[in-house]
Motif scaffolding. Sequence first.
Motif, PDB file in Angstrom:
ATOM      1  N   PRO A 109       6.416  29.970-106.001  1.00 32.44           N
ATOM      2  CA  PRO A 109       6.307  28.553-105.613  1.00 32.44           C
ATOM      3  C   PRO A 109       7.589  27.760-105.850  1.00 32.44           C
ATOM      4  N   PHE A 110       8.315  28.080-106.913  1.00 39.45           N
ATOM      5  CA  PHE A 110       9.566  27.374-107.159  1.00 39.45           C
ATOM      6  C   PHE A 110      10.602  27.726-106.110  1.00 39.45           C
ATOM      7  N   TRP A 111      10.611  28.988-105.684  1.00 43.06           N
ATOM      8  CA  TRP A 111      11.559  29.423-104.675  1.00 43.06           C
ATOM      9  C   TRP A 111      11.238  28.774-103.334  1.00 43.06           C
ATOM     10  N   VAL A 112       9.978  28.883-102.901  1.00 43.14           N
ATOM     11  CA  VAL A 112       9.595  28.324-101.599  1.00 43.14           C
ATOM     12  C   VAL A 112       9.601  26.802-101.643  1.00 43.14           C
ATOM     13  N   GLY A 113       8.988  26.234-102.684  1.00 42.73           N
ATOM     14  CA  GLY A 113       8.878  24.781-102.770  1.00 42.73           C
ATOM     15  C   GLY A 113      10.168  24.098-103.167  1.00 42.73           C
ATOM     16  N   GLY A 114      11.065  24.809-103.782  1.00 40.93           N
ATOM     17  CA  GLY A 114      12.312  24.211-104.226  1.00 40.93           C
ATOM     18  C   GLY A 114      13.457  24.520-103.297  1.00 40.93           C
ATOM     19  N   LYS A 164       4.182  39.389 -89.783  1.00 41.71           N
ATOM     20  CA  LYS A 164       5.471  40.078 -89.669  1.00 41.71           C
ATOM     21  C   LYS A 164       6.299  39.502 -88.534  1.00 41.71           C
ATOM     22  N   MET A 165       5.646  39.043 -87.473  1.00 42.56           N
ATOM     23  CA  MET A 165       6.372  38.450 -86.355  1.00 42.56           C
ATOM     24  C   MET A 165       6.978  37.107 -86.752  1.00 42.56           C
ATOM     25  N   VAL A 166       6.233  36.316 -87.510  1.00 45.63           N
ATOM     26  CA  VAL A 166       6.714  34.994 -87.916  1.00 45.63           C
ATOM     27  C   VAL A 166       7.988  35.125 -88.732  1.00 45.63           C
ATOM     28  N   PHE A 167       7.973  35.997 -89.746  1.00 49.87           N
ATOM     29  CA  PHE A 167       9.137  36.116 -90.610  1.00 49.87           C
ATOM     30  C   PHE A 167      10.315  36.759 -89.899  1.00 49.87           C
ATOM     31  N   ASN A 168      10.100  37.820 -89.166  1.00 52.90           N
ATOM     32  CA  ASN A 168      11.216  38.478 -88.480  1.00 52.90           C
ATOM     33  C   ASN A 168      11.808  37.587 -87.402  1.00 52.90           C
ATOM     34  N   ASP A 169      10.972  37.012 -86.543  1.00 52.90           N
ATOM     35  CA  ASP A 169      11.488  36.162 -85.469  1.00 52.90           C
ATOM     36  C   ASP A 169      12.138  34.914 -86.019  1.00 52.90           C
ATOM     37  N   GLY A 170      11.536  34.310 -87.026  1.00 52.87           N
ATOM     38  CA  GLY A 170      12.086  33.084 -87.602  1.00 52.87           C
ATOM     39  C   GLY A 170      13.430  33.299 -88.254  1.00 52.87           C
ATOM     40  N   ILE A 192       8.267  16.864 -94.725  1.00 60.60           N
ATOM     41  CA  ILE A 192       8.876  18.078 -94.170  1.00 60.60           C
ATOM     42  C   ILE A 192       8.725  19.229 -95.155  1.00 60.60           C
ATOM     43  N   ALA A 193       8.965  18.970 -96.440  1.00 62.45           N
ATOM     44  CA  ALA A 193       8.825  20.018 -97.453  1.00 62.45           C
ATOM     45  C   ALA A 193       7.386  20.514 -97.526  1.00 62.45           C
ATOM     46  N   LEU A 194       6.413  19.604 -97.484  1.00 58.29           N
ATOM     47  CA  LEU A 194       5.004  20.013 -97.526  1.00 58.29           C
ATOM     48  C   LEU A 194       4.626  20.820 -96.282  1.00 58.29           C
ATOM     49  N   ALA A 195       5.108  20.390 -95.112  1.00 60.06           N
ATOM     50  CA  ALA A 195       4.831  21.153 -93.889  1.00 60.06           C
ATOM     51  C   ALA A 195       5.451  22.545 -93.976  1.00 60.06           C
ATOM     52  N   PHE A 196       6.659  22.633 -94.509  1.00 61.85           N
ATOM     53  CA  PHE A 196       7.318  23.925 -94.668  1.00 61.85           C
ATOM     54  C   PHE A 196       6.543  24.823 -95.624  1.00 61.85           C
ATOM     55  N   ILE A 197       6.108  24.276 -96.750  1.00 60.42           N
ATOM     56  CA  ILE A 197       5.349  25.054 -97.728  1.00 60.42           C
ATOM     57  C   ILE A 197       4.018  25.506 -97.135  1.00 60.42           C
ATOM     58  N   CYS A 198       3.331  24.612 -96.412  1.00 58.43           N
ATOM     59  CA  CYS A 198       2.050  24.980 -95.784  1.00 58.43           C
ATOM     60  C   CYS A 198       2.247  26.074 -94.740  1.00 58.43           C
ATOM     61  N   PHE A 199       3.286  25.961 -93.926  1.00 55.39           N
ATOM     62  CA  PHE A 199       3.543  26.984 -92.919  1.00 55.39           C
ATOM     63  C   PHE A 199       3.892  28.320 -93.566  1.00 55.39           C
ATOM     64  N   THR A 200       4.701  28.286 -94.612  1.00 53.62           N
ATOM     65  CA  THR A 200       5.064  29.513 -95.312  1.00 53.62           C
ATOM     66  C   THR A 200       3.836  30.161 -95.930  1.00 53.62           C
ATOM     67  N   THR A 201       2.986  29.360 -96.548  1.00 50.88           N
ATOM     68  CA  THR A 201       1.753  29.874 -97.150  1.00 50.88           C
ATOM     69  C   THR A 201       0.840  30.455 -96.073  1.00 50.88           C
ATOM     70  N   TRP A 202       0.683  29.743 -94.974  1.00 51.49           N
ATOM     71  CA  TRP A 202      -0.158  30.236 -93.875  1.00 51.49           C
ATOM     72  C   TRP A 202       0.352  31.569 -93.358  1.00 51.49           C
ATOM     73  N   SER A 203       1.689  31.666 -93.161  1.00 50.49           N
ATOM     74  CA  SER A 203       2.234  32.903 -92.603  1.00 50.49           C
ATOM     75  C   SER A 203       2.125  34.070 -93.575  1.00 50.49           C
ATOM     76  N   ALA A 204       1.979  33.782 -94.865  1.00 52.18           N
ATOM     77  CA  ALA A 204       1.768  34.858 -95.835  1.00 52.18           C
ATOM     78  C   ALA A 204       0.294  35.248 -95.930  1.00 52.18           C
ATOM     79  N   ILE A 205      -0.605  34.352 -95.536  1.00 51.06           N
ATOM     80  CA  ILE A 205      -2.047  34.613 -95.646  1.00 51.06           C
ATOM     81  C   ILE A 205      -2.595  35.307 -94.401  1.00 51.06           C
ATOM     82  N   VAL A 206      -2.047  34.992 -93.221  1.00 50.71           N
ATOM     83  CA  VAL A 206      -2.568  35.588 -91.995  1.00 50.71           C
ATOM     84  C   VAL A 206      -2.384  37.098 -92.029  1.00 50.71           C
TER      85      VAL A 206
END
Length: 173
Positions: free
Chosen positions: A99-104, A161-167, A141-155
């Motif tokens: 969380p510190f890495w992603v949120g910070g 894998k497409m989200v992280f590689n393409d992004g 923006i930070a909250l949207a980024f954290i939510c998107f990152t969390t979502w892409s790790a949960i799906v």
Amino acid sequence: MAQKEKRKLRKELSLFFMVCFTLTAMLNIATLGIVSSQGAQVFPWLLITALTFLIPYGLLMAELGSTFPEEGGSYVWCRLAGGRLFAAIASIFYWDSNPFWVGGTLAVTAIAAVKTFFFGGSSEVLFGGSRLIDTVLEILIALAFICFTTWSAIVSLRIGKMVFNDGDHMGAL
């Protein structure tokens, strides 16, 4: 019991995606900015780093993964080495840092990227013209980024894998 559960698992990551994950871990927006500011002398150091760290680390992980094929990764390895308490502490420290890495760090990088790409600069640019509006928009923006990152790790891994590689590849261009 473990073998029965293991039969239900599907292999989602091919060699191609594993190579992509490795490359995107090394070549992302934060790394490329630092690397490019140092000039051409960084290329031999990247090669030395790959030879002295990345390749041995990859071989170490491959050996651990083939020796202990159970699900659970580092938790299982630590549990076998030092027991459940040791494994629990190692897992807590691992997950506590994310969380510190992603949120910070990564959220700040995302805010700087939005300001740079859409508004021409990162430090002196204010989104709404005042510090208050700028701070609120940066938090959103930070909250949207954290939510998107969390979502892409949960799906499912098939989508994630497409989200992280393409992004990461688009960010590296």
